[in-house]
Design a protein around this motif. Sequence first.
Motif, mmCIF file in Angstrom:
data_model
loop_
_atom_site.group_PDB
_atom_site.id
_atom_site.type_symbol
_atom_site.label_atom_id
_atom_site.label_comp_id
_atom_site.label_asym_id
_atom_site.label_seq_id
_atom_site.Cartn_x
_atom_site.Cartn_y
_atom_site.Cartn_z
ATOM 1 N N LYS A 61 0.823 -1.210 0.000
ATOM 2 C CA LYS A 61 0.000 0.000 0.000
ATOM 3 C C LYS A 61 0.858 1.260 0.000
ATOM 4 O O LYS A 61 1.941 1.308 0.566
ATOM 5 C CB LYS A 61 -0.901 0.024 1.243
ATOM 6 C CG LYS A 61 -1.842 -1.160 1.402
ATOM 7 C CD LYS A 61 -2.904 -1.183 0.328
ATOM 8 C CE LYS A 61 -4.002 -2.193 0.642
ATOM 9 N NZ LYS A 61 -3.486 -3.582 0.731
ATOM 10 N N ARG A 62 0.314 2.292 -0.645
ATOM 11 C CA ARG A 62 0.874 3.632 -0.557
ATOM 12 C C ARG A 62 0.375 4.274 0.734
ATOM 13 O O ARG A 62 -0.594 3.796 1.345
ATOM 14 C CB ARG A 62 0.444 4.458 -1.771
ATOM 15 C CG ARG A 62 0.966 3.915 -3.090
ATOM 16 C CD ARG A 62 2.411 4.289 -3.314
ATOM 17 N NE ARG A 62 2.490 5.609 -3.921
ATOM 18 C CZ ARG A 62 3.423 6.504 -3.654
ATOM 19 N NH1 ARG A 62 4.339 6.239 -2.740
ATOM 20 N NH2 ARG A 62 3.442 7.666 -4.269
ATOM 21 N N GLY A 104 -1.511 6.671 1.372
ATOM 22 C CA GLY A 104 -2.936 6.991 1.362
ATOM 23 C C GLY A 104 -3.841 5.780 1.396
ATOM 24 O O GLY A 104 -5.056 5.913 1.486
ATOM 25 N N ARG A 125 -4.031 3.379 -1.062
ATOM 26 C CA ARG A 125 -4.271 2.743 -2.361
ATOM 27 C C ARG A 125 -3.149 1.749 -2.656
ATOM 28 O O ARG A 125 -2.044 1.852 -2.117
ATOM 29 C CB ARG A 125 -4.377 3.785 -3.466
ATOM 30 C CG ARG A 125 -3.080 4.475 -3.855
ATOM 31 C CD ARG A 125 -3.332 5.398 -5.052
ATOM 32 N NE ARG A 125 -2.119 6.012 -5.542
ATOM 33 C CZ ARG A 125 -1.642 7.178 -5.139
ATOM 34 N NH1 ARG A 125 -2.276 7.845 -4.181
ATOM 35 N NH2 ARG A 125 -0.534 7.680 -5.669
ATOM 36 N N ASP A 142 -0.023 -0.157 -4.276
ATOM 37 C CA ASP A 142 1.230 0.350 -4.844
ATOM 38 C C ASP A 142 1.603 -0.496 -6.060
ATOM 39 O O ASP A 142 2.028 -1.637 -5.921
ATOM 40 C CB ASP A 142 2.334 0.289 -3.789
ATOM 41 C CG ASP A 142 3.584 1.039 -4.229
ATOM 42 O OD1 ASP A 142 3.668 1.405 -5.419
ATOM 43 O OD2 ASP A 142 4.465 1.270 -3.378
ATOM 44 N N ASP A 202 1.392 4.314 -10.788
ATOM 45 C CA ASP A 202 0.883 4.855 -9.526
ATOM 46 C C ASP A 202 -0.420 5.614 -9.768
ATOM 47 O O ASP A 202 -1.343 5.572 -8.945
ATOM 48 C CB ASP A 202 1.930 5.781 -8.903
ATOM 49 C CG ASP A 202 1.678 6.048 -7.431
ATOM 50 O OD1 ASP A 202 1.227 5.122 -6.716
ATOM 51 O OD2 ASP A 202 1.924 7.186 -6.980
ATOM 52 N N THR A 203 -0.510 6.276 -10.898
ATOM 53 C CA THR A 203 -1.754 6.970 -11.251
ATOM 54 C C THR A 203 -2.866 5.969 -11.531
ATOM 55 O O THR A 203 -4.024 6.182 -11.149
ATOM 56 C CB THR A 203 -1.533 7.876 -12.477
ATOM 57 O OG1 THR A 203 -0.472 8.787 -12.207
ATOM 58 C CG2 THR A 203 -2.798 8.664 -12.804
ATOM 59 N N GLY A 260 -4.656 4.894 -8.554
ATOM 60 C CA GLY A 260 -5.531 5.898 -7.965
ATOM 61 C C GLY A 260 -6.848 6.066 -8.691
ATOM 62 O O GLY A 260 -7.697 6.856 -8.260
#
Length: 267
Positions: free
Chosen positions: A169-170, A172, A174, A176, A208-209, A212
Amino acid sequence: MAHRTWLEPVRGRLTASGLTLDELVNRSGYSKTRLSELLRGKGYYPGWEITYSVVRALEIPVGPVRQLWRMAAVEADKDTAWITSRIQDVQAPAPEEQPVAHLAFTQAMGQPYTAYARAFLQSDQRARQVVSETFDILWLTWDEATASPDLPRHAWLLLRSRVLARAPKRPGGRPDLRAAAFSTASQAGIRDLAERLAHIGRLARFFDTIAGLPPDQMDVIVLRHLCGIGLDAVPGIVGLAPAITHTLDHHARGALHELHPDTDTQE
């Protein structure tokens, strides 16, 4: 987490059966205290013998529960010798007959499910394990799954939940996906080290985008861009209508192009 993968279907089967705890005691041969501890899922990790007795008493398929019990035991830090001896202490029943429809479904979805899991987990072994876990849970809850409005959608949401629960996980929260940049075919052919590192950096930001995006858009892009699956095959995998899948793909690619115009998301 793995403990709950087999415990929750067992609890659900007990509730659906209408059996009281006293009746389960009589069928299983274990005390109310021991069964209560097992069903609460608190504290100790139960041995296979008591788990097996409950599974048999509730007429649950033994094979998938045993596989899930084994995987959960590993996560509970039980060593291989303990796991093996507990299983060997129980006389193995004759293998259950896997539902034909379940077998056909697993054969059809094994490859795309594993590719999706690998994109997040970056390990063939972990990907195969989470897909096997998903199919075992699906077998345990097959009646519920086939009663759902859309079996492929039901199964896909189950897979996604199992994959994302294990994905790094990142901050935030979400998933990774940046590590996927190191395994793409496009960067593997770049000989110049500086150029390759720069390309990996761009891909890492791009992936990574992707992570999200809204979940359904993320799924479509991961299947297409990271797994190489054609758009026409995606609806049957994720359990969505072709028109909805095409719309998700269109919006996702538009958002990605706006943020990363130098990265190609076209066919």
